[in-house]
Write a protein that holds these residues in place. Structure first.
Motif, PDB file in Angstrom:
ATOM      1  N   PRO A 139       0.790  -1.246   0.000  1.00 28.51           N
ATOM      2  CA  PRO A 139       0.000   0.000   0.000  1.00 28.51           C
ATOM      3  C   PRO A 139       0.817   1.288   0.000  1.00 28.51           C
ATOM      4  N   HIS A 140       1.869   1.352   0.819  1.00 32.42           N
ATOM      5  CA  HIS A 140       2.641   2.598   0.902  1.00 32.42           C
ATOM      6  C   HIS A 140       3.414   2.893  -0.379  1.00 32.42           C
ATOM      7  N   SER A 141       3.679   1.875  -1.193  1.00 32.91           N
ATOM      8  CA  SER A 141       4.421   2.104  -2.439  1.00 32.91           C
ATOM      9  C   SER A 141       3.556   2.779  -3.502  1.00 32.91           C
ATOM     10  N   THR A 142       2.264   2.933  -3.230  1.00 35.93           N
ATOM     11  CA  THR A 142       1.352   3.594  -4.175  1.00 35.93           C
ATOM     12  C   THR A 142       1.240   5.090  -3.919  1.00 35.93           C
ATOM     13  N   GLY A 143       1.762   5.552  -2.780  1.00 33.31           N
ATOM     14  CA  GLY A 143       1.586   6.959  -2.411  1.00 33.31           C
ATOM     15  C   GLY A 143       0.187   7.271  -1.933  1.00 33.31           C
ATOM     16  N   ALA A 144      -0.584   6.217  -1.610  1.00 28.17           N
ATOM     17  CA  ALA A 144      -1.980   6.404  -1.207  1.00 28.17           C
ATOM     18  C   ALA A 144      -2.222   6.074   0.255  1.00 28.17           C
ATOM     19  N   ALA A 145      -1.177   5.632   0.965  1.00 20.78           N
ATOM     20  CA  ALA A 145      -1.330   5.197   2.354  1.00 20.78           C
ATOM     21  C   ALA A 145      -0.507   6.066   3.292  1.00 20.78           C
ATOM     22  N   LEU A 146      -1.029   6.231   4.490  1.00 20.91           N
ATOM     23  CA  LEU A 146      -0.387   7.065   5.505  1.00 20.91           C
ATOM     24  C   LEU A 146      -0.410   6.354   6.849  1.00 20.91           C
ATOM     25  N   ASP A 147       0.673   6.493   7.611  1.00 22.43           N
ATOM     26  CA  ASP A 147       0.695   6.090   9.016  1.00 22.43           C
ATOM     27  C   ASP A 147       0.738   7.375   9.825  1.00 22.43           C
ATOM     28  N   ILE A 148      -0.267   7.560  10.670  1.00 20.86           N
ATOM     29  CA  ILE A 148      -0.426   8.854  11.332  1.00 20.86           C
ATOM     30  C   ILE A 148      -0.921   8.700  12.765  1.00 20.86           C
ATOM     31  N   THR A 149      -0.741   9.766  13.526  1.00 21.11           N
ATOM     32  CA  THR A 149      -1.356   9.890  14.842  1.00 21.11           C
ATOM     33  C   THR A 149      -1.719  11.363  15.031  1.00 21.11           C
ATOM     34  N   LEU A 150      -1.981  11.776  16.254  1.00 23.69           N
ATOM     35  CA  LEU A 150      -2.399  13.154  16.518  1.00 23.69           C
ATOM     36  C   LEU A 150      -1.493  13.807  17.549  1.00 23.69           C
ATOM     37  N   VAL A 151      -1.334  15.123  17.435  1.00 22.90           N
ATOM     38  CA  VAL A 151      -0.690  15.909  18.491  1.00 22.90           C
ATOM     39  C   VAL A 151      -1.629  17.031  18.913  1.00 22.90           C
ATOM     40  N   ASN A 152      -1.523  17.448  20.176  1.00 23.26           N
ATOM     41  CA  ASN A 152      -2.400  18.517  20.664  1.00 23.26           C
ATOM     42  C   ASN A 152      -1.815  19.892  20.389  1.00 23.26           C
ATOM     43  N   GLU A 153      -2.486  20.916  20.904  1.00 23.95           N
ATOM     44  CA  GLU A 153      -2.078  22.298  20.600  1.00 23.95           C
ATOM     45  C   GLU A 153      -0.709  22.644  21.181  1.00 23.95           C
ATOM     46  N   LYS A 154      -0.228  21.842  22.130  1.00 26.77           N
ATOM     47  CA  LYS A 154       1.107  22.058  22.702  1.00 26.77           C
ATOM     48  C   LYS A 154       2.181  21.251  21.977  1.00 26.77           C
ATOM     49  N   GLY A 155       1.757  20.478  20.975  1.00 21.78           N
ATOM     50  CA  GLY A 155       2.708  19.659  20.233  1.00 21.78           C
ATOM     51  C   GLY A 155       2.977  18.310  20.864  1.00 21.78           C
ATOM     52  N   ASN A 156       2.201  17.963  21.888  1.00 23.30           N
ATOM     53  CA  ASN A 156       2.385  16.670  22.556  1.00 23.30           C
ATOM     54  C   ASN A 156       1.596  15.583  21.831  1.00 23.30           C
ATOM     55  N   THR A 157       2.229  14.435  21.632  1.00 26.41           N
ATOM     56  CA  THR A 157       1.563  13.330  20.950  1.00 26.41           C
ATOM     57  C   THR A 157       0.445  12.776  21.816  1.00 26.41           C
ATOM     58  N   ILE A 158      -0.716  12.570  21.208  1.00 26.38           N
ATOM     59  CA  ILE A 158      -1.873  12.021  21.917  1.00 26.38           C
ATOM     60  C   ILE A 158      -1.662  10.522  22.145  1.00 26.38           C
TER      61      ILE A 158
END
Length: 240
Positions: A139-158
């Motif tokens: 999937p990632h070799s297609t440029g269509a997939a992402l591995d992601i998470t979130l950070v808050n307004e202070k830049g801290n990872t959720i």
């Protein structure tokens, strides 16, 4: 790798490549894991950047972040990984296999065929096979997939209650869904927030990974077809 590891169901989806270009992710708009986690391990992108995705995927990602910020001002989507050449896929598969061996205190030369098969099955719970066949691209070799998470307004990872690429049951998106423990309920809430904003922008989530989302590739089409069996679609992004 054993030949008995089967092609995954989504890889049977036909691809009609639309020729849309890979474009750079404007990193100032999002949060970024830096240095890139796989480059840090020694993965060679051969001059290509992991922070590229298809143009349409980028547009959808921006839409997802806009929705996120309407609910939580200042929060951002954090990009862990995006475009991944097949050679990097192979590197990470081999790296993961070696890591599992080390954790179990085993040597590859001493493995029985069954032990080797069991470890590969564990590796391929998370990693797509680094196939060079254009009809079964990772999937990632297609440029269509992402591995992601979130950070808050202070830049801290959720805190999602598990790490990206973790080889455990905690990686399953609904692992904490039925928990009655407050902290674990918050993990599930955070995962669902990420899922909701991404899905609202057209993405679909990997059924076994809370962090993996795609749009336009085989997995996306396969998941869509599970939901809408009377309106089957095919993939429009292949390997680039």
């Amino acid at each position: 790798m054993s030949n008995s590891i089967l092609v995954k169901p989504y890889q049977k989806i036909p691809i009609e490549e639309n020729g849309e270009p890979l474009v750079p992710i404007p990193l100032s708009l999002f949060a970024v894991e830096s240095p890139h986690p796989y480059q840090k391990l020694g993965a060679d992108y051969q001059g290509k950047s992991p922070y590229y995705i298809r143009q349409g995927v980028l547009q959808a990602l921006k839409k997802a972040q806009t929705e996120l910020q309407q609910q939580y001002p200042g929060w951002k989507i954090q990009i862990f990984d995006a475009y991944r050449p097949v050679a990097v896929q192979q590197f990470m598969v081999d790296y993961t296999f070696a890591t599992v061996l080390q954790q179990k205190g085993l040597k590859e030369t001493e493995l029985s065929p069954q032990q080797q098969q069991d470890i590969w099955q564990q590796v391929y719970q998370i990693w797509a096979i680094p196939s060079h066949n254009p009809s079964t691209p990772p999937p990632h070799s297609t440029g269509a997939a992402l591995d992601i998470t979130l950070v808050n307004e202070k830049g801290n990872t959720i805190d999602m209650g598990g790490e990206i690429d973790e080889l455990s049951d905690r990686s399953h998106p609904n692992y904490y869904a039925k928990s009655t423990i407050a902290q674990e309920q918050s993990y599930h809430h955070n995962r669902e927030l990420l899922h909701t904003v991404m899905r609202g922008a057209g993405f679909r989530r990997h059924p076994g990974e809370w962090w993996h989302f795609s749009l336009g590739d085989q997995m996306w089409a396969w998941l869509y077809n599970q939901e809408q069996p009377k309106q089957t679609i095919i993939a429009y992004y292949g390997r680039v």
